[in-house]
Every structure is written in structure tokens, then in C-alpha cells.
Design an enzyme around this catalytic site. Structure first.
Site, PDB file in Angstrom:
ATOM      1  N   HIS A   1     -14.504   6.033 -20.517  1.00  0.00           N
ATOM      2  CA  HIS A   1     -14.604   4.609 -20.266  1.00  0.00           C
ATOM      3  C   HIS A   1     -13.464   4.164 -19.345  1.00  0.00           C
ATOM      4  CE1 HIS A   1     -16.310   0.718 -21.231  1.00  0.00           C
ATOM      5  NE2 HIS A   1     -15.083   0.224 -21.347  1.00  0.00           N
TER       6      HIS A   1
ATOM      7  N   ASP B   1     -17.912   8.502 -22.763  1.00  0.00           N
ATOM      8  CA  ASP B   1     -17.779   7.088 -23.080  1.00  0.00           C
ATOM      9  C   ASP B   1     -18.822   6.780 -24.149  1.00  0.00           C
ATOM     10  OD1 ASP B   1     -17.714   4.306 -23.142  1.00  0.00           O
ATOM     11  OD2 ASP B   1     -18.176   4.042 -21.018  1.00  0.00           O
TER      12      ASP B   1
ATOM     13  N   SER C   1     -18.165  -2.836 -18.158  1.00  0.00           N
ATOM     14  CA  SER C   1     -18.053  -2.942 -19.604  1.00  0.00           C
ATOM     15  C   SER C   1     -18.496  -4.325 -20.082  1.00  0.00           C
ATOM     16  CB  SER C   1     -16.616  -2.614 -20.021  1.00  0.00           C
ATOM     17  OG  SER C   1     -16.506  -2.390 -21.393  1.00  0.00           O
TER      18      SER C   1
END
Length: 346
Positions: free
Chosen positions: A317, A287, A192
């Protein structure tokens, strides 16, 4: 009633996958042809129940939420992995880092290494929230992992974290830090926001002429601050990473007046992609960053960079940090470890 709903949601999350699949039979959301994984849907619903309609948390509450999620739903660091906390340089002073190696192994000598940059929207997360994942990667890949604690926003806005990562990388590859290696023995990666910082580092290295690492690992990367992809629109209300929370992270990270298309924020817009090292990109189909991963893979490939794209169409996610309850997180970790062994062989 809310407490009962949360307890029921937690019970469902902890059940075996086949039971959860039966429970949701015919009722799993589909986005652009991608059906969500049943365990991931259970986690999503639990997170939604916990957060409720109370709006965005404070920074302190957000950090505590991530720490709790990791502690409850990620697997612990394997018992046969030794951990050593050290300091490594940052752009404005030393930062905490943690070394993971097999017990009985040398933690500081030259050896194949993954420099890991944790996720958390540049606002939350630390070496402890990713302790289990880093330890498992060290064990399964048979390498050293160094997890680095860069500065967080809003106390330290852009470019503090980017500058910290560059300072750390230079210390490692120039031999001024406590752990010895050269760039050819190093993979840089993260999830991320940590994947964003990895991609930004590649831009910085290409700009400065510093030696590139052997490879780059990008787990559900955020690479474009435009936030106008199809998955960003289709999954704007996905509970793990809704659009409201993405905007909240970016507003905390990016100073007022800063160009959000600066390639150190939006690496997809970098003109320094040619010559970058091979990449492994992980993308989850539920996601909002699904398209970011695909767009960056396409951009790197167009620049002549070898790319391996691992797609998990049903995943949310942060699923690699939820391996205690999401089996596909275990599968992804093992595939990453296999790739790391190949990337660092010889």
C-alpha cells in the site's frame, strides 16, 4: 537496540534495489503466489520497527507519521512545475487546493485537468503529503493537476468529505470556482481513501444527473466496508496497512449507527455503475486492498465501463508515495501519466 534496528532498516531501504534483492535472497514473503518486491519488504520492515508494539497512535501522531513518511521517501515536486494555492468550495465553506502547471503556463484557464484527492484513511494526509506525486503527474502527463483538501475525520465524519468533493466538482464544472474547465476536460482520481471518494463521487454524479468527467483514476481503492476479501485476511498483518489500522480509520470516519454498505462508503455496492466514465485502477499484491481493486474492476466491467487494471503483484500500500525508495512507484506514475494523456486528449 530498537534505535540501532531502525537505523539498520533505514540503511537497507536506501540501498540500491539489486543489493536489497541479494540481501533478501530466498527470504521474501509470498502471499497467494505473489512475492513481495525487495524494496517494499525493506520499507515494510522499517515501518514495523518504527511502530513497534505500542498499539494504535493518536490522530495527531498518525498524521505526523504520514507527513514524515512522505517527506523522507517520496520524490519532491519537480522544479519546473509552478504551484498556486487557492480555495475551492466545500460543502460547509471554502477549502484549500493547490494547482500544478508547467512554469509559464496559465494556471486558471480551461485545459485538461486532473482533480486529485489524497489518501490517508479519511483521517490523515493533505495537499502537502501528496505534493511530489501531484507535481510529477502534472509534469509527465502535461496537464494541470488540482489537489483538493477535503475535510478529515474524526473532526468531520462521513459524509463531510464526500459532500466536499461533490461541492468542489460542481464548482469546477459549473465555472463557479477560480479554475475554468468543463467535465469533458476533467479526470477525477486519488489513492486509497481518495480513490474511495472518487468512486463515491461517480455514484453521486450518476444519482444527481450531473455531467460525468472524462475518466476516473483509482489507485489502490477501498471500495467495500465489509472487509471480508481474501487479501484482507491474508495481509491483515502487512505493516503498511494492517487490518487493525483499517478498522481504526473506519471507526474514526463512519458515525455510530451509519450503514457501512451505503454506496457513498462502499461504492462496490452502488447500483449506479452503468454509464460511468472509463477507469484506471492500480492494485498492489501485498496490499490488503488488492481484492478491492480487482472486485471493483470486475463490477465496472460487468456494468459496461471500460477498465484498465494495472497490477503490481509485489507491491505494498502507498507505494506511489514512496517513489524515492521503490522504483516500481516511478514506473506506476509514468504509466498513469501516459493513461491521463490519452484520457484527456482532444
Amino acid at each position: 537496540m530498537r534505535k540501532i534496528s531502525i537505523l539498520l532498516g533505514l540503511w537497507l531501504v536506501l540501498l540500491p534495489e539489486w543489493i536489497v534483492r541479494l540481501f533478501y535472497a530466498g527470504r521474501l514473503p509470498v502471499v497467494d503466489g505473489r512475492r513481495i518486491d525487495p524494496k517494499s519488504h525493506a520499507v515494510s520492515q522499517l515501518v514495523q520497527r518504527i511502530r513497534g508494539d505500542s498499539g494504535m497512535p493518536s490522530v495527531e501522531e498518525s498524521r505526523a507519521q504520514l507527513a514524515t513518511l512522505a517527506a523522507r521517501f517520496d520524490r519532491p515536486c519537480p522544479a519546473d512545475i509552478a504551484k498556486t494555492d487557492i480555495t475551492l468550495p466545500g460543502a460547509d465553506g471554502p477549502r484549500i487546493a493547490r494547482i500544478y502547471v508547467a512554469k509559464g503556463s496559465d494556471a486558471f484557464g480551461a485545459q485538461p485537468t486532473l482533480l486529485y484527492l489524497h489518501g490517508g484513511g479519511w483521517v490523515q494526509g493533505d495537499i502537502q503529503t501528496h505534493n511530489g506525486l501531484c507535481g510529477q503527474l502534472a509534469r509527465d502527463a502535461g496537464i494541470r493537476v488540482i489537489s483538493y483538501d477535503y475535510r478529515l475525520a474524526p473532526e468531520h465524519k462521513f459524509p463531510a468529505a464526500v459532500n466536499d468533493v461533490l461541492a468542489c466538482y460542481r464548482a469546477l464544472t459549473l465555472g463557479t470556482g477560480p479554475a475554468a474547465l468543463n467535465a469533458s476536460q476533467l479526470v477525477v482520481g486519488g489513492d486509497s481513501a481518495g480513490a474511495n471518494l472518487t468512486a463515491a463521487l461517480m455514484h453521486d454524479l450518476a444519482t444527481s444527473g450531473d455531467p460525468m468527467p472524462a475518466a476516473q483514476l483509482l489507485i489502490y481503492p477501498a471500495v467495500d466496508a465489509a472487509l471480508d476479501t481474501a487479501s484482507m485476511r491474508d495481509l491483515r498483518d502487512q505493516p503498511l496497512l494492517p487490518r487493525q489500522r483499517i478498522d481504526w480509520f473506519m471507526d474514526h470516519y463512519i458515525p455510530n449507527g451509519q450503514d457501512r454498505f451505503d454506496p457513498r462508503i462502499s461504492p462496490l455496492r452502488s447500483d449506479r455503475l452503468p454509464g460511468q466514465p472509463p477507469a484506471l485502477i492500480i492494485a498492489g499484491g501485498h496490499d490488503a486492498l488488492w481484492c478491492d481493486g480487482h472486485d471493483y474492476a470486475d463490477a465496472l466491467k460487468s456494468a459496461g465501463v471500460p477498465v484498465t487494471l494495472l497490477e503490481y503483484p509485489g507491491q505494498i500500500h502507498a507505494f506511489l508515495s514512496l517513489r524515492r525508495v521503490i522504483p516500481q512507484g516511478v514506473d506506476a506514475e509514468r504509466r498513469i501519466s501516459d493513461w491521463l494523456r490519452t484520457a484527456l486528449k482532444g
